[in-house]
Design a protein around this motif. Structure first.
Motif, PDB file in Angstrom:
ATOM      1  N   PHE A 292      62.261  47.590  86.687  1.00  0.00           N
ATOM      2  CA  PHE A 292      62.185  48.902  87.947  1.00  0.00           C
ATOM      3  C   PHE A 292      61.917  48.122  89.347  1.00  0.00           C
ATOM      4  CE2 PHE A 292      61.005  51.296  84.113  1.00  0.00           C
ATOM      5  CZ  PHE A 292      62.011  52.225  83.938  1.00  0.00           C
ATOM      6  N   ASP A 293      62.670  48.852  90.224  1.00  0.00           N
ATOM      7  CA  ASP A 293      62.331  48.533  91.714  1.00  0.00           C
ATOM      8  C   ASP A 293      61.128  49.339  91.799  1.00  0.00           C
ATOM      9  OD1 ASP A 293      62.543  48.014  94.322  1.00  0.00           O
ATOM     10  OD2 ASP A 293      63.203  50.155  94.485  1.00  0.00           O
ATOM     11  N   LEU A 294      60.163  49.166  92.799  1.00  0.00           N
ATOM     12  CA  LEU A 294      59.137  49.940  93.035  1.00  0.00           C
ATOM     13  C   LEU A 294      59.221  50.852  94.094  1.00  0.00           C
ATOM     14  CD1 LEU A 294      56.145  50.437  92.413  1.00  0.00           C
ATOM     15  CD2 LEU A 294      55.469  48.337  93.724  1.00  0.00           C
ATOM     16  N   ASP A 295      59.251  50.531  95.517  1.00  0.00           N
ATOM     17  CA  ASP A 295      59.347  51.287  96.472  1.00  0.00           C
ATOM     18  C   ASP A 295      60.741  52.229  96.636  1.00  0.00           C
ATOM     19  OD1 ASP A 295      56.860  50.683  97.874  1.00  0.00           O
ATOM     20  OD2 ASP A 295      57.714  49.054  98.532  1.00  0.00           O
ATOM     21  N   GLY A 296      60.682  53.617  96.595  1.00  0.00           N
ATOM     22  CA  GLY A 296      61.874  54.390  96.644  1.00  0.00           C
ATOM     23  C   GLY A 296      62.542  54.638  95.345  1.00  0.00           C
TER      24      GLY A 296
ATOM     25  N   TRP B 218      64.507  51.189 107.016  1.00  0.00           N
ATOM     26  CA  TRP B 218      64.253  49.796 106.823  1.00  0.00           C
ATOM     27  C   TRP B 218      63.569  49.137 105.657  1.00  0.00           C
ATOM     28  CZ3 TRP B 218      61.134  50.333 112.122  1.00  0.00           C
ATOM     29  CH2 TRP B 218      61.827  50.932 113.293  1.00  0.00           C
ATOM     30  N   ILE B 219      63.318  50.030 104.742  1.00  0.00           N
ATOM     31  CA  ILE B 219      62.653  49.773 103.535  1.00  0.00           C
ATOM     32  C   ILE B 219      63.492  49.004 102.473  1.00  0.00           C
ATOM     33  CG2 ILE B 219      61.005  50.187 101.615  1.00  0.00           C
ATOM     34  CD1 ILE B 219      59.937  52.503 103.547  1.00  0.00           C
ATOM     35  N   GLY B 220      63.107  48.064 101.770  1.00  0.00           N
ATOM     36  CA  GLY B 220      63.916  47.530 100.664  1.00  0.00           C
ATOM     37  C   GLY B 220      64.026  46.055 100.842  1.00  0.00           C
ATOM     38  N   ASP B 221      64.232  45.403 101.900  1.00  0.00           N
ATOM     39  CA  ASP B 221      64.407  44.079 102.035  1.00  0.00           C
ATOM     40  C   ASP B 221      63.293  43.092 102.315  1.00  0.00           C
ATOM     41  OD1 ASP B 221      67.202  44.245 101.443  1.00  0.00           O
ATOM     42  OD2 ASP B 221      67.454  44.707 103.573  1.00  0.00           O
ATOM     43  N   GLY B 222      62.035  43.626 101.786  1.00  0.00           N
ATOM     44  CA  GLY B 222      60.731  42.851 102.147  1.00  0.00           C
ATOM     45  C   GLY B 222      60.141  43.239 103.356  1.00  0.00           C
ATOM     46  N   ALA B 223      58.907  42.722 103.573  1.00  0.00           N
ATOM     47  CA  ALA B 223      57.984  43.089 104.755  1.00  0.00           C
ATOM     48  C   ALA B 223      58.520  42.237 105.954  1.00  0.00           C
ATOM     49  CB  ALA B 223      56.538  42.762 104.241  1.00  0.00           C
TER      50      ALA B 223
ATOM     51  N   HIS C 271      47.290  45.951 108.359  1.00  0.00           N
ATOM     52  CA  HIS C 271      47.718  47.463 108.462  1.00  0.00           C
ATOM     53  C   HIS C 271      48.196  47.838 107.209  1.00  0.00           C
ATOM     54  CE1 HIS C 271      46.446  47.414 112.386  1.00  0.00           C
ATOM     55  NE2 HIS C 271      47.646  46.805 112.870  1.00  0.00           N
ATOM     56  N   TYR C 272      49.080  47.216 106.365  1.00  0.00           N
ATOM     57  CA  TYR C 272      49.621  47.622 105.199  1.00  0.00           C
ATOM     58  C   TYR C 272      48.740  47.512 104.192  1.00  0.00           C
ATOM     59  CZ  TYR C 272      54.018  47.487 102.101  1.00  0.00           C
ATOM     60  OH  TYR C 272      55.013  47.559 101.416  1.00  0.00           O
ATOM     61  N   ARG C 273      47.842  46.704 104.131  1.00  0.00           N
ATOM     62  CA  ARG C 273      46.724  46.842 103.189  1.00  0.00           C
ATOM     63  C   ARG C 273      45.969  48.119 103.567  1.00  0.00           C
ATOM     64  NH1 ARG C 273      42.560  43.011 104.849  1.00  0.00           N
ATOM     65  NH2 ARG C 273      41.859  44.854 106.205  1.00  0.00           N
TER      66      ARG C 273
ATOM     67  N   CYS D  15      60.107  44.763  89.415  1.00  0.00           N
ATOM     68  CA  CYS D  15      60.779  43.768  90.133  1.00  0.00           C
ATOM     69  C   CYS D  15      60.995  44.305  91.456  1.00  0.00           C
ATOM     70  CB  CYS D  15      61.924  43.369  89.564  1.00  0.00           C
ATOM     71  SG  CYS D  15      63.084  41.976  90.326  1.00  0.00           S
ATOM     72  N   THR D  16      59.971  43.958  92.598  1.00  0.00           N
ATOM     73  CA  THR D  16      59.883  44.532  93.953  1.00  0.00           C
ATOM     74  C   THR D  16      59.683  43.405  95.159  1.00  0.00           C
ATOM     75  OG1 THR D  16      58.406  45.741  95.227  1.00  0.00           O
ATOM     76  CG2 THR D  16      57.471  44.728  93.415  1.00  0.00           C
ATOM     77  N   ASN D  17      60.317  43.821  96.181  1.00  0.00           N
ATOM     78  CA  ASN D  17      60.193  43.033  97.148  1.00  0.00           C
ATOM     79  C   ASN D  17      58.945  43.250  97.989  1.00  0.00           C
ATOM     80  OD1 ASN D  17      62.587  41.662  97.112  1.00  0.00           O
ATOM     81  ND2 ASN D  17      63.867  42.940  98.439  1.00  0.00           N
ATOM     82  N   LYS D  18      58.028  44.238  97.456  1.00  0.00           N
ATOM     83  CA  LYS D  18      56.907  44.424  98.339  1.00  0.00           C
ATOM     84  C   LYS D  18      56.036  43.136  98.160  1.00  0.00           C
ATOM     85  CE  LYS D  18      54.569  48.714  97.804  1.00  0.00           C
ATOM     86  NZ  LYS D  18      54.646  49.047  99.029  1.00  0.00           N
ATOM     87  N   PRO D  19      55.194  42.776  98.950  1.00  0.00           N
ATOM     88  CA  PRO D  19      54.256  41.785  98.832  1.00  0.00           C
ATOM     89  C   PRO D  19      53.479  41.786  98.018  1.00  0.00           C
ATOM     90  CG  PRO D  19      54.415  42.281 101.148  1.00  0.00           C
ATOM     91  CD  PRO D  19      55.285  43.438 100.402  1.00  0.00           C
TER      92      PRO D  19
ATOM     93  N   ARG E 101      63.682  36.525  96.957  1.00  0.00           N
ATOM     94  CA  ARG E 101      63.524  37.833  96.682  1.00  0.00           C
ATOM     95  C   ARG E 101      65.109  38.627  96.579  1.00  0.00           C
ATOM     96  NH1 ARG E 101      64.866  39.965 101.709  1.00  0.00           N
ATOM     97  NH2 ARG E 101      64.292  38.289 103.333  1.00  0.00           N
ATOM     98  N   LYS E 102      65.142  39.777  96.006  1.00  0.00           N
ATOM     99  CA  LYS E 102      66.308  40.545  95.984  1.00  0.00           C
ATOM    100  C   LYS E 102      66.944  40.606  97.427  1.00  0.00           C
ATOM    101  CE  LYS E 102      63.958  43.989  94.598  1.00  0.00           C
ATOM    102  NZ  LYS E 102      63.309  45.452  94.035  1.00  0.00           N
ATOM    103  N   PRO E 103      68.034  40.661  97.438  1.00  0.00           N
ATOM    104  CA  PRO E 103      69.343  40.678  96.790  1.00  0.00           C
ATOM    105  C   PRO E 103      69.622  39.354  96.063  1.00  0.00           C
ATOM    106  CG  PRO E 103      70.099  40.457  98.697  1.00  0.00           C
ATOM    107  CD  PRO E 103      68.548  40.353  98.753  1.00  0.00           C
TER     108      PRO E 103
ATOM    109  N   GLY F  83      67.205  50.679  90.614  1.00  0.00           N
ATOM    110  CA  GLY F  83      66.665  50.638  91.759  1.00  0.00           C
ATOM    111  C   GLY F  83      67.400  51.638  92.984  1.00  0.00           C
ATOM    112  N   ASP F  84      66.958  51.502  94.174  1.00  0.00           N
ATOM    113  CA  ASP F  84      67.473  52.551  95.058  1.00  0.00           C
ATOM    114  C   ASP F  84      68.308  51.830  96.158  1.00  0.00           C
ATOM    115  OD1 ASP F  84      64.788  51.087  96.127  1.00  0.00           O
ATOM    116  OD2 ASP F  84      65.027  52.795  97.678  1.00  0.00           O
ATOM    117  N   SER F  85      68.169  50.482  96.365  1.00  0.00           N
ATOM    118  CA  SER F  85      68.559  49.725  97.635  1.00  0.00           C
ATOM    119  C   SER F  85      69.718  48.934  97.461  1.00  0.00           C
ATOM    120  CB  SER F  85      67.333  49.157  98.417  1.00  0.00           C
ATOM    121  OG  SER F  85      67.253  48.206  97.518  1.00  0.00           O
TER     122      SER F  85
HETATM  123  O1  LIG Z   1      58.712  46.200 100.357  1.00  0.00           O
HETATM  124  C1  LIG Z   1      60.059  46.457 100.333  1.00  0.00           C
HETATM  125  O2  LIG Z   1      61.011  45.914 101.214  1.00  0.00           O
HETATM  126  C2  LIG Z   1      60.757  47.302  99.215  1.00  0.00           C
HETATM  127  O3  LIG Z   1      60.052  47.137  98.062  1.00  0.00           O
HETATM  128  P1  LIG Z   1      61.006  47.623  96.596  1.00  0.00           P
HETATM  129  O4  LIG Z   1      61.880  46.158  96.401  1.00  0.00           O
HETATM  130  O5  LIG Z   1      59.948  47.827  95.802  1.00  0.00           O
HETATM  131  O6  LIG Z   1      61.846  48.433  96.851  1.00  0.00           O
END
Ligand SMILES: O=C(O)COP(=O)(O)O
Ligand SMILES: [Mg+2]
Length: 224
Positions: A17-21, A54-59, A86-88, A118-122, A151-153, A176-178
């Motif tokens: 599973f992707d996480l954000d979104g 802008w979310i999905g490709d990492g910080a 700030h993110y924390r 499996c996420t691109n979140k730090p 990282r994904k992709p 996933g969503d992105s």
């Molecule tokens: O932090 C991101 O860019 C997105 O994270 P995600 O891979 O869980 O969607």
């Protein structure tokens, strides 16, 4: 029909599973952290819908987009430490599981399906968020950005998880969503399901090679 054949209903033994979104709606917290950074750098804040795109490709990509949007020529690396603070601080302001996530994870686990995130979140932010959402026990493995060089992709994170589960990648369903999720799954050779409610940009959910696009998380359980 044997007992084993009747016991397993879900077609894939492993789900990544992707996480954000996908599992958790984190957009307002991510927007808050981006806006704290922008304001600190002397720029106006942006609305949440803009940050969602802008979310999905990492910080790194997220902060790069924010700086470009503000017309700020600073290097991403110079502001990243401050952004991560700030993110924390914003991570647990208002995150929410999408509807049906917990009972679907429960049903999959009861069906013997093994699951990973499996996420691109730090990576430092992943476990605290899963804990706060109460879903940590469903996942046998969690892979955040920074644990691997790719990282994904890039397909590497998915292939790495398939190895951890000791199953072929074709047995691992990616949800996933992105475009990063779709790109990684297609490149890895993993079957793919996209959720329609996430943070995709101008990206053709139906033309990306997914087996299905679902609007509600529980629809995962209807896949055959
Ligand atoms: O932090 C991101 O860019 C997105 O994270 P995600 O891979 O869980 O969607
Ligand atoms: Mg996502």
């Amino acid at each position: 029909m044997t007992a084993d054949a009747s016991a397993r209903r879900f077609p894939w033994p492993v789900v990544l599973f992707d996480l954000d979104g996908t599992l958790v709606d984190t957009a307002s917290d991510i927007a808050a952290s981006v806006n704290r950074l922008l304001v600190e750098l002397g720029h106006p804040p942006v609305d949440e819908a803009t940050v969602r795109s802008w979310i999905g490709d990492g910080a790194g990509q997220l902060v790069g987009q924010a700086l470009r949007h503000a017309g700020d020529g600073r290097d991403v690396a110079t502001v990243m430490p401050r952004f991560l603070e700030h993110y924390r601080d914003c991570l647990l302001l208002d995150p929410a599981l999408y509807p049906g996530v917990e009972r679907t994870l429960q049903a999959l686990q009861a069906d013997g399906v093994r699951m990973a995130v499996c996420t691109n979140k730090p990576v430092p932010f992943v476990a605290p968020l899963l804990d706060a959402m109460g879903i940590t026990p469903y996942f046998e493995a969690v892979l955040g950005a920074g644990e691997l060089p790719e990282r994904k992709p890039d397909p590497a994170p998915l292939l790495h998880l398939a190895d951890r589960f000791d199953v072929p990648i074709a047995s691992c369903l990616m949800v996933g969503d992105s475009s990063a999720d779709a790109g990684a799954a297609i490149a890895a050779g993993a079957p793919l399901v996209m959720v329609g409610y996430g943070y995709r940009r101008s990206f053709d959910l139906h033309g990306c090679g997914a087996l299905a696009v679902i609007d509600r998380f529980e629809q995962l359980l209807e896949l055959r």
